[in-house]
Structures are given as structure tokens and as C-alpha cells.
Write an enzyme that holds these catalytic residues in place. Structure first.
Site, short mmCIF file in Angstrom:
data_model
loop_
_atom_site.label_atom_id
_atom_site.label_comp_id
_atom_site.label_asym_id
_atom_site.label_seq_id
_atom_site.Cartn_x
_atom_site.Cartn_y
_atom_site.Cartn_z
N LYS A 158 -113.64 88.97 8.14
CA LYS A 158 -114.41 88.73 9.37
C LYS A 158 -114.83 90.05 9.99
CE LYS A 158 -112.67 85.58 12.15
NZ LYS A 158 -111.68 84.86 12.98
N HIS A 208 -110.99 73.99 14.31
CA HIS A 208 -111.44 75.02 15.25
C HIS A 208 -111.48 74.37 16.63
CE1 HIS A 208 -114.51 78.44 16.18
NE2 HIS A 208 -113.92 78.02 17.28
N ARG A 300 -118.26 85.14 27.09
CA ARG A 300 -119.57 84.70 27.56
C ARG A 300 -119.55 83.18 27.66
NH1 ARG A 300 -121.65 82.65 22.71
NH2 ARG A 300 -120.83 83.66 20.85
#
Length: 683
Positions: A158, A208, A300
Site C-alpha cells: 500500500k 472494510h 476529510r
């Protein structure tokens, strides 16, 4: 509260912020690139300022220019949206230095959580569970290879500075690691300007699940429950829902508290998302055994925030604006409750059946279900979109066209509403994933909440290459639509309302049946459709040797009510050149109506041409002129819409010529290289 803010982003998020700001009597200023001069978000704001070229680096990533514009027009704050500069601590600091409020977390929080490796170390010190992996600074490829071998395969590479699935590769074997690492680093440097990576154990049956957190400048924190984002392709989210199916109150409380502590540890302010990977060691039927591990924090607002808004009844953008202006959080943790279930589907310009290849083009038809844009909570169906009919989806930005959000009292109700809304979504002009989303939503695995990040590849047999309409109905729609259009074209009445029967093109004969042939192509296979009008007016069509009666009529909403044999169905049909797009409750399909005269002289021979499947940039060639290649061998790598795509050899052959160089921009259909293929293979 602010009087004027600048929105340093584009698309649906800019429109989303503008809508909330208008309700709060805050003026908004849009910035736009060359490609977005006529964009929807430009018209949604009170003012708009041009900031540069179409490529993000020439416009939306020019933070010095954006700050200059904000100061010049008297803005007090800048909303970064999501993507582009939203997680750039240098931009956040520059806003502060310029006396502007950055509507987001402080630069220190962005920096602490922005690099995955450092944030993992921070969470480890705080006692938050971590997936086994390597998060250190040494990026020597040999060391990374040894660490991957130590962790054990499969592993996940990643990009440390990344997000949105960019710079991420799953590796199953040690011998594949080096190539995957090189590709991952290349994509990371192009997307984030930083090629540092981390390596983690690839968790089996992972889900997830992320927690929406909020903090204010007074030290108050809450979590607004969770979202399940397990349904992914290429590590990017496809469907998101809230609350997470199978979530127990105990696990929700533990994950929520861990997310709040993570935000508190970095002095977080505003909206943020703490993402966890959740292991299901005992399978889907035992959610009580789920274990969670910290994955990353997105500093964010997230693309999927509307599902949280739907189940809480809150406007998260309003919360952002209030918190950024110094107000306290509007609610405390004890005030927050979950109402019903919400699901968001990301409608993207792409071809799922061709490895989700991005698509570009003009939205000639852009029909959406009855909904309320940026609606709150309980209106059932909502669409957040930054485009309109006639707009062009370009290669410069993300492929997302719209977000379709549904809400119901139960997950079952939300699922039914989602399928209906997708059925009512009609897009013509470029390929989209709308039908693929219907396949996912209607699959047994998703309906039964057997969720993990491998759902799409695991259920490939029922998700890809699905033809739900079929040749017979597609042919009936072609005939009915053609006859109806021809009749409408000549159905001109005089002043007394009389229609000349001799002007009609309905195939009427005074005696005996009339026969007409339609040449068509369906799924690349040529078809002949025989249409017969019997004496007395009855209609018949014959397709693939099967003859059936046909009846049809045009409804007031423009749909065709078609009766084929014993089957009755309503179809919306749109022309796009020779291609007819047919939308039905069963699904959607296309059938091509071939005009033989228009194609006189066409040739099927393309030789050994290998063309660009989409507009983009040539990253590299894996071969040179004179090389012999095998079918399926990688020949070139292209980049478009922030993703890399490999071009493979369609057959054994010899590379005759490379027609571009790495770094060149190419148009869709441009010939990249020539491959000499033996005639026996070509035939």
C-alpha cells in the site's frame, strides 16, 4: 459564521457544499479548469473563477493560485472537498498563514494521519490493534521483499501517502513481489508524489468497516456510527451501507470509542473517517467473533458520507461549516441514534465486463430516478451528481458520474429501493456500471450480507457478462421502436385533422402479408429479424428461427409497452447512432440496427493493430521492435483516470513497431504498436 467560502474542488462535492452553504446564507465561490468551464458546480455557486488547464496539476492542485483567488474575492474560508488538496497539510498550513480558515483538520493532524506507516506507529502506541506488517521508513526493495516473505503471503502493498485504492497491490507469491512493488511505487508517485509503501498481511474474509468521527475546536468528540464499504473493485468502493450488517452493539461501541481516541490523539477537528479492516474468523454467520484492526484515517469528508446522513438525519457539511467557524458540535454522543438503513451506489463511467476499464464520452441521455438532490434523511432516494445531460466525462478526473443513495426502514427495504432506482437510471453515450450495480445488489451474497472485500471476484459468475433482456426482447424493441419512429415522422394531419393514409410507412398491403427484414448485431453476432404484417394488421417477428406475435404501443412517458408472445414488458429505447439502448425492468442491453448501405465497403480486417482502449498516457512498453511475444503477454502500460492498465498481446506474434514513447498522451483508439501475427493465427 462565514459569509463567503471558496470551494477548492469540483464535481458533486462542490455542488453538495454549495447547496448546504446556500441554505445557511453563505455565499460560495467555485474554481474551475478549462475542462470544467461549463460544469454544473460552476453554475451552482454564486461566483466562479478560472484557475488553469484541464489536468489537475494545472488547476485543482495549484494551491497557491487557489489561495490567491480566495484572498482576492474576499473569502473567509476554503472547503477542500475530498480528493485533490483535502489531505494536503502544506495547503492547510498555507491557508492558515494567509488568514483563511481551512474547513478541515489542523495541518498537524493531517500530517500525523496522512502517512500510513507513521499513523500505524501512532496507533500502536495508543494500543489500537494493528494488522501484522512492515511500516518502517527503509524502502530498500530487497528489504521490502524480505519483510513480505517474513509476514507470509498473501500480502498487501500500500502506498504510504495514498488512498482510494491508488498504489495498492495484493501479492500472492514471493516471485511476483518485485514487479508488483515497482508498479505500486510508480502509481503512488504519479498520484501522490511519494512512492513510499508499507506491507501488511492480507487478512482473509476481511470486511472494510469505517467509523465517521467529528471533533470541534473545544475538545468535544463523537462518532456517528459505522459504514460497511466491503464491496470493492480494484480496492475502490462500489457499494457502501450504514449501519454495517451484523454489527453488534458491543462491537460498535468498541470501534466507535477506538475511532474517537484516534482522533483525540492527534487533536482532530472536523469530519474524519477511521477505517478498520475487520476479520471474520468464524465466517459470515458469526459476527460476534469479528476482530477489528486499524487500517488508516482519512482526514476529510468521505465520498460515502450520505449514508451516514441518511441514518442520522444530519447534514455533515453543515457540521463542518459550524465547527470550522468555532462552534461546538451540535449534538453529544448520547443524542445520536440510528434510523433505518441506507445504501450508496457509485455510478462510474467504466466497463465492468472489461476489467472495469474507464470510459469517456458525452452524456447524451442522463435519466435519473425521481429523487431529491442533497436530500436529508427520509426522502428515500437521493442523487448527488456533478454532471447533467450533455456534459462530457473526460479522462482528466475520476470516473464517478454520480452517487445514488437510498434509505429504508430496513436493509431489505433499502435493497428493493436501490434496485428500482438503478432500473430507472438511464445513461446513454458512454459505458457505465449501472447494470453491474444491479447485479451486485440482486446477488444472493449481497442480499444475505455475506460481505467481504472479495465479494466481487468470488461472485464473478453472476456479476459479469450477464444478459438479462435477451435477443428476442431486444429484437422486439428494435422493431417496435423503428416502426413507431417511422410512423411519428410522417404522422402529419391537415387543418381538419385528416391524416393521409398513403403517407404512412406502416407496410400496409391491400391483400396478403408484407415482409420486412432488419439486419442487426447483438453481442457481436449478426442477426436477421423478419417482420411480417399480416392481412388484418396482426404483427409477427421471427428471430433465430422462432416466430412470435408482436404488439406494441407508445406510452405517455415515452416507454414502449411491448407484448411478445405471452411476455409483456415496458421498455425505454434510445437511439445513439445505429445502436439502440434498451432499458427494461429485467435489465438493460444494446442492439445495433445495421444500415447495409451506410457500411458498403467497410472492412473487418484490422491486421495486427493494437489500439488504446481509452484516452490516457503511455507509462511504459514492456517490449521493443523485433521481440517475439506470446498471447496474453504484457506489451504496454497506460494510465487514465489515475489508474494503470496493462495492454496484452491478443495472439502470438512479433512486435513490428512502437508508435509512441513513454509519457506520450494518446487518444482513445490510437494505434500504440503494430504486431505481426501469422496468417493462420489471424484467421
Amino acid at each position: 459564521m462565514f459569509k463567503k467560502i471558496l470551494i477548492a474542488n469540483r464535481g458533486e462535492i462542490a455542488g453538495r457544499v454549495a447547496a448546504t452553504a446556500a441554505r445557511m446564507a453563505i455565499q460560495t465561490v467555485a474554481v474551475y479548469s478549462d475542462a470544467d468551464a461549463g460544469a454544473k458546480h460552476v453554475q451552482a455557486c454564486d461566483e466562479a473563477v478560472h484557475i488553469g488547464g484541464s489536468a489537475p496539476k494545472d488547476s485543482y492542485l495549484r494551491w497557491e493560485k487557489i489561495i490567491e483567488v480566495a484572498k482576492a474575492i474576499g473569502a473567509q474560508a476554503i472547503h477542500p472537498g475530498y480528493g485533490f488538496l483535502s489531505e494536503n497539510e502544506a495547503f492547510a498550513q498555507a491557508c492558515a498563514d494567509a488568514g483563511l480558515v481551512f474547513i478541515g483538520p489542523p495541518p498537524s493532524a493531517i500530517q500525523a494521519m496522512g502517512l500510513k506507516a507513521e499513523s500505524k506507529q501512532l496507533m500502536e502506541k495508543a494500543g489500537v490493534p494493528l494488522v501484522p506488517g512492515y511500516h518502517a521508513a527503509d524502502q530498500d526493495p530487497a528489504l521490502l521483499q524480505r519483510e513480505a516473505d517474513r509476514i507470509g503471503y498473501p500480502v498487501l502493498i500500500k502506498a504510504s501517502a495514498g488512498g482510494g485504492g491508488k498504489g495498492m497491490r495484493a501479492v500472492d507469491r514471493s516471485e511476483d513481489f518485485a514487479d508488483a512493488l515497482a508498479s505500486c511505487k510508480r502509481e503512488a508517485i504519479n498520484s501522490f508524489g511519494d512512492d513510499a509503501v508499507l506491507i501488511e498481511k492480507y487478512v482473509q474474509r476481511p470486511r472494510h468497516i469505517e467509523i465517521q468521527v467529528f471533533g470541534d475546536t473545544l475538545g468535544n468528540y463523537v462518532y456517528l456510527f459505522e459504514r460497511d464499504c466491503s464491496v470493492q473493485r480494484r480496492h475502490q468502493k462500489v457499494l457502501e451501507e450504514a449501519p454495517a450488517p451484523g454489527m453488534t452493539p458491543e462491537l460498535r461501541a468498541r470501534m466507535g470509542q477506538a475511532a474517537v481516541e484516534a482522533a483525540r490523539a492527534v487533536g482532530y477537528v472536523g469530519a474524519g473517517t477511521v477505517e478498520f479492516i475487520v476479520e471474520q474468523p468464524l465466517g459470515y454467520e458469526h459476527p460476534e467473533a469479528m476482530k477489528f484492526y486499524f487500517m488508516e484515517m482519512n482526514t476529510r469528508l468521505q465520498v460515502e458520507h450520505p449514508v451516514t446522513e441518511a441514518i442520522t438525519g444530519l447534514d455533515l457539511v453543515e457540521w463542518q461549516l459550524r465547527v470550522a467557524s468555532g462552534e461546538a458540535l451540535p449534538l453529544q454522543q448520547s443524542d445520536l441514534q440510528i434510523h433505518g438503513h441506507a445504501i450508496e451506489a457509485r455510478i462510474c463511467a467504466e466497463t465492468p465486463d472489461n476489467n472495469f476499464l474507464p470510459a469517456t464520452g458525452t452524456l447524451h441521455v442522463y435519466g435519473l430516478p425521481a429523487c431529491s438532490n442533497f436530500a436529508r434523511a427520509d426522502l428515500g432516494v437521493r442523487v448527488d451528481s456533478g454532471v447533467r445531460a450533455g456534459d462530457t466525462i473526460s479522462p482528466f478526473y475520476d470516473s464517478m458520474v454520480a452517487k445514488l443513495i437510498v434509505h429504508g426502514n430496513t436493509r431489505e427495504e433499502a435493497l428493493a429501493r436501490l434496485d428500482t432506482a438503478l432500473m430507472q437510471t438511464h445513461i446513454v453515450g458512454l459505458a457505465t456500471n449501472v447494470q453491474f450495480l444491479r447485479h451486485v445488489a440482486r446477488s444472493a451474497a449481497f442480499a444475505e450480507a455475506k460481505l467481504d472485500t472479495a465479494l466481487i471476484p468470488r461472485e464473478a459468475a453472476v456479476l459479469f457478462n450477464q444478459e438479462k433482456v435477451g435477443l428476442s426482447l431486444a429484437a422486439a424493441a428494435l422493431v417496435a421502436h423503428t416502426l413507431d419512429q417511422e410512423a411519428q415522422a410522417v404522422r402529419v394531419a391537415d387543418v381538419n385533422g385528416w391524416i393521409d393514409p398513403w403517407a404512412q410507412r406502416d407496410g400496409w398491403r391491400s391483400h396478403g402479408p408484407s415482409l420486412r427484414r432488419f439486419a442487426a448485431v447483438f453481442h457481436d453476432e449478426p442477426q436477421q429479424i423478419l417482420f411480417t404484417r399480416l392481412h388484418g394488421g396482426a404483427l409477427q417477428i421471427e428471430v433465430a428461427g422462432v416466430c412470435e406475435n408482436l404488439q406494441y404501443q407508445r406510452l405517455s412517458n415515452g416507454a414502449l409497452d411491448i407484448m411478445l408472445g405471452a411476455q409483456r414488458i415496458k421498455a425505454q429505447v434510445f437511439d445513439h447512432g445505429e445502436v439502440l439502448h434498451v432499458f427494461t425492468p429485467l435489465g438493460a442491453t444494446t442492439i445495433t440496427r445495421v444500415d447495409a448501405l451506410a457500411h458498403a465497403g467497410d472492412t473487418q480486417s484490422e491486421g495486427g493493430r493494437l489500439t488504446a482502449p481509452m484516452p490516457g498516457k503511455v507509462v511504459s512498453f514492456a517490449v521493443k521492435a523485433g521481440d517475439r511475444v506470446k498471447k496474453g503477454q504484457a506489451l504496454a502500460v497506460m494510465e487514465a483516470m489515475k489508474m494503470e492498465h496493462t495492454i496484452a498481446a491478443p495472439a502470438d506474434g512479433t512486435v513490428a513497431e512502437l508508435l509512441f514513447a513513454p509519457g506520450d498522451q494518446v487518444a482513445e483508439g490510437a494505434e500504440l504498436l503494430r504486431l505481426e501475427v501469422p496468417e493462420t493465427v489471424a484467421a
